[in-house]
Design a protein around this motif. Structure first.
Motif, mmCIF file in Angstrom:
data_model
loop_
_atom_site.group_PDB
_atom_site.id
_atom_site.type_symbol
_atom_site.label_atom_id
_atom_site.label_comp_id
_atom_site.label_asym_id
_atom_site.label_seq_id
_atom_site.Cartn_x
_atom_site.Cartn_y
_atom_site.Cartn_z
ATOM 1 N N LEU A 1 0.841 -1.191 0.000
ATOM 2 C CA LEU A 1 0.000 0.000 0.000
ATOM 3 C C LEU A 1 0.877 1.242 0.000
ATOM 4 O O LEU A 1 2.103 1.162 0.149
ATOM 5 N N ASN B 1 6.691 0.958 -1.533
ATOM 6 C CA ASN B 1 5.710 1.306 -2.565
ATOM 7 C C ASN B 1 5.991 2.699 -3.100
ATOM 8 O O ASN B 1 5.852 2.959 -4.296
ATOM 9 N N ASN C 1 2.633 -2.966 5.890
ATOM 10 C CA ASN C 1 1.675 -2.013 5.345
ATOM 11 C C ASN C 1 1.002 -1.240 6.475
ATOM 12 O O ASN C 1 0.712 -1.808 7.534
#
Length: 837
Positions: free
Chosen positions: A108, A126, A155
């Motif tokens: 994410l 990410n 995440n």
């Protein structure tokens, strides 16, 4: 107790003096660490540009590896298949250079993957911010001796992880206890942003991604040209750490600052003004996170002034920031602070739901309603705010207070992780389904696009950032829990201890024990059974003053009288607050038999003789709890003293001073609250402790020269309701008495009042020996909001250990007034071994 060091690491000698400025990012050397792990000798940073979070990650790795292992990393642009390196970069950059990573799932925003299992260490994110988070995670594991190989994806559970800094443009900080602002001075943004960068570094290491830099009670002149330029300077200082800047707004700015005739949110000219000024802000800060707005609360302007809705106001700002990708955090802390205590059904706790429930679904998608964890105001014990389960179609965040406004203001040790965990794990049972608050604010439960956390921090220029070394556990815990609320508060604490104080098992055990007992102890001696914190809400929010809660418009009422106490928040007879919860919770809170004892006085008005589930009466529970809590605070001193030589001298002495202060102030709290309710109820303590102090000599009963009597207000914050003060602000006074206690060795405690505005000097003599000298200079040593009065805020104790005393000797205290401080004295206690007072 959890002790989870993975290896028995050799200990280095106690570090040289530390001022706390590095927080948990000390990167202290670990002896023989290279015997346990081989760290690559080079770092490869992918897609790096100077000043980016990836560049910062590379620099941080170099700094951390050098500190922990004494090794200087080489910097390379690539690595061959048969050599090792620490490879850092975004996932896209890694794939472009080396191909796919098999173990990486869906990352994410801000998420990262860390692998230490192969020849090279791989840290990919990410986005660039995630890369930096991964670097900090790797260094944290190394600094804690966690050397086992891993391949793990991380995440965030919520996209919004901000701090709110209640800084004023003049450099002061509302509810800040660590010196002046690091952002503002004399009406403008500071020129030197070095400390701002340092703070951004700390926040990035715990994965906070935004800072709202100014007070929610905002000053419109923040928007002048000089300050807009300053905002750009601050944003530049924080950007390398992935921290986005946000600002609080004054709703009336179009009129007060912009010269318009109104600030009506439905006035097209007002709407256009906000759009234009927002464009100007984004010119200076292209990646600004967004706005925080406090409206129509505690005298602040807002849309209700024009009979518009709170959603009308929030959406006006949302339209302004939307083209720039910004958010609006709109505080749900909206209430009338002039409600009538004569109205039995009036209840400030109802305000959030009353103001916002009919607006659910009417806020724009980039609006997040920011909700305090409880319905009143950061109290030591509140049920979770019912608004969390009321808003189903609106993104929400939870507001937590890192700076402990009602919890001793960082001069009392109170680790807040367990409190926050209790709130976050509360199941609101919306629609009779699991509805934990951590899942509501993350957006998961009601499938909202946004959500998260706002932590009111209060960092200042003090080297310790928060004004106390131990208080930094709260800032650390906030970031960790905002990222992943499923973590255990004790595990988080112990990570912080290892990073801050090292690996000594006794240090770990003692600080863990003190911290985990600190919230229950503070609750016990400040306010229990859900009555709130019985602090002075009309003055500094620091010391005890239960009478201040009632008979005013602020709505933090206890409804205490001669026979009964507590708010009736039932639907049947009271304010109806219980009915704002889901049916399952409402049914529990409505019934006195099923209401938990620790919330009894929040939801029910009962006689002092009401029996609890423990079979104690309410009033006896008050007496016992206050004695138990204060006794725990005394033990903190002994526990910390056991760490002498195991903690560097500077931090040891600083914490010891604060623990001694807390121990003394806990007794002020204990005696004050118990005496107040004893006088009110006239129900004696079955243990005969309240009002019975056989080891004390009251100052007003001593022979006085240059001193005079002074009634103390509130009366219960002085032993016997009286103190003595010098006859003028330039006088030296003496108070003497013959010692009637048996000859022996005693601890001698002196309770006095340390006022701001002066530094009185004191000397204690017993017989022919001078036992000690001190100065009333707490304003130089402690961070709490000080007092100009003799009261529960200024009441202070100093103790001299192991003094040989002969019966018949004269005890003498000499006080020399200074400035506004007339050397006030309350009492002296002669304490035999093992006696607290």
């Amino acid at each position: 107790m959890r002790l989870s060091i993975l290896f028995s690491l050799p200990l280095l000698n106690v570090a040289s003096a530390e001022d706390g400025s590095q927080g948990w990012l000390r990167y202290a050397p670990i002896a023989n660490a290279n015997d346990y792990i081989t760290v690559p000798s080079r770092v490869v940073a992918l897609n790096v540009t100077r000043g980016s979070p990836v560049y910062t990650a590379q620099q941080e790795l170099e700094r951390g590896i050098k500190g922990i292992f004494g090794k200087q990393l080489e910097t390379n642009s690539s690595v061959t298949s048969n050599s090792s390196a620490i490879i850092v970069g975004t996932l896209d950059a890694y794939r472009a250079a080396y191909g796919d990573l098999e173990d990486v799932g869906d990352l994410l925003d801000d998420g990262f993957f860390l692998s230490t299992e192969g020849l090279s260490v791989i840290i990919v994110g990410n986005n660039e911010r995630g890369v930096l988070y991964g670097a900090f995670e790797y260094l944290s594991r190394l600094a804690q001796g966690r050397f086992l190989p891993i391949s793990t994806m991380y995440n965030p559970q919520a996209p919004i992880r901000w701090t709110n800094e209640w800084n004023n443009l003049d450099g002061s900080i509302e509810r800040g206890y660590a010196g002046p602002s690091i952002f503002f001075r004399d009406g403008f943004v500071v020129d030197n942003v070095t400390r701002v960068s340092g703070y951004a570094r700390l926040l990035a290491s715990i994965r906070v991604n935004g800072i709202v830099i100014n007070n929610v009670n905002a000053n419109a002149t923040l928007l002048n040209d000089r300050n807009l330029q300053g905002l750009g300077r601050l944003a530049d200082a924080m950007r390398p750490y992935g921290i986005q800047l946000g600002i609080s707004l004054n709703f009336a700015s179009p009129q007060d600052f912009g010269g318009l005739p109104s600030f009506d949110p439905l006035d097209p000219k007002v709407d256009a003004w906000w759009a234009n000024i927002t464009d100007e802000v984004y010119k200076r800060v292209p990646d600004m996170a967004g706005y925080l707005v406090k409206a129509n609360s505690e005298g602040q302007p807002g849309p209700l002034t024009y009979n518009r809705t709170l959603a009308d106001g929030a959406n006006m700002f949302a339209r302004a920031v939307k083209p720039h990708g910004g958010l609006v955090m709109f505080r749900a802390f909206v209430y009338d602070n002039h409600i009538s205590p004569a109205n039995w059904t009036a209840d400030r706790a109802n305000a959030a739901v009353d103001f916002f429930q009919h607006l659910d679904g009417k806020f724009d998608e980039n609006v997040v309603v920011q909700i305090k964890y409880g319905a009143i105001d950061f109290q030591v014990r509140e049920p979770a705010n019912p608004l969390f389960s009321t808003l189903r179609n609106t993104s929400t965040s939870i507001e937590l207070q890192i700076t402990p406004e009602y919890f001793g203001q960082n001069d009392h040790l109170v680790y807040l992780g367990p409190l926050w965990k209790e709130i976050l794990e509360t199941d609101m049972r919306a629609d009779s389904r699991p509805s934990k608050i951590k899942d509501i604010v993350s957006g998961i439960r009601f499938k909202r696009p946004l959500g998260g956390y706002a932590g009111v921090s209060g960092v200042g220029t003090n080297a310790t950032w928060l004004g106390s070394h131990l208080a930094m556990s709260n800032l650390y815990a906030y970031g960790r829990l905002a990222w992943d609320a499923s973590q255990d508060a004790e595990d988080v604490l112990q990570d912080w201890i290892r990073l801050t104080f090292g690996f000594d098992e006794q240090v770990m055990e003692i600080i863990t024990d003190m911290s985990m007992k600190s919230w229950p102890a503070y609750e016990n001696y400040s306010g229990n059974l859900g009555i709130q914190t019985l602090t002075d809400i009309l003055y500094t929010h620091f010391g005890p003053n239960p009478a201040s809660q009632d008979n005013n418009g602020w709505g933090q009422w206890t409804r205490a009288d001669k026979v009964s106490i507590g708010m009736d928040r039932t639907v049947k007879n009271g304010t109806g607050n219980a009915g704002q919860y889901s049916p399952e919770l409402a049914s529990m809170y409505e019934n006195i038999e099923t209401t938990p004892d620790n919330l009894l006085l929040w939801f029910h008005h009962v006689p002092y003789t009401q029996r609890l589930k423990s079979n104690k009466t309410v009033i006896q529970h008050f007496y016992d709890a206050h004695y138990e809590g204060a006794a725990t605070a005394q033990k903190f001193v002994e526990q910390w003293e056991s760490l002498k030589g195991k903690v560097d001298e500077e931090r040891y002495e600083n914490v010891l001073f604060e623990q001694k202060f807390q121990a003394g102030h806990a007794l002020v709290w204990r005696d004050s609250i118990n005496q107040f309710y004893y006088n009110l109820s006239e129900i004696p303590d079955v243990a005969k402790r309240v009002g019975n102090h056989p080891y004390r000599i009251e100052a007003e009963k001593m022979s006085l020269s240059g001193y005079q009597f002074c009634a103390v207000n509130p009366f219960h914050t002085a032993s016997g309701a009286m103190a003595i003060v010098t006859t003028s602000n330039t006088t030296t006074g003496t108070a003497t008495a013959n010692i009637t206690f048996a000859s022996g060795r005693y601890d001698i405690a002196v309770n006095y009042f340390d006022l701001i505005g002066g530094r009185a000097k004191y000397q204690l003599d017993v017989g022919n020996q001078t036992v000690g000298r001190w100065i009333g200079d707490n304003e130089d040593k402690l961070g709490h909001a000080p007092s100009i009065y003799l009261d529960g805020h200024s009441a202070t104790r100093i103790t001299f250990k192991g003094v040989d005393v002969r019966q018949g000797d004269v005890v003498r205290i000499t006080g020399q007034a200074n400035g506004n401080e007339p050397a006030p004295l309350d009492y002296i206690s002669f304490l035999p071994p093992g006696i607290v007072d």
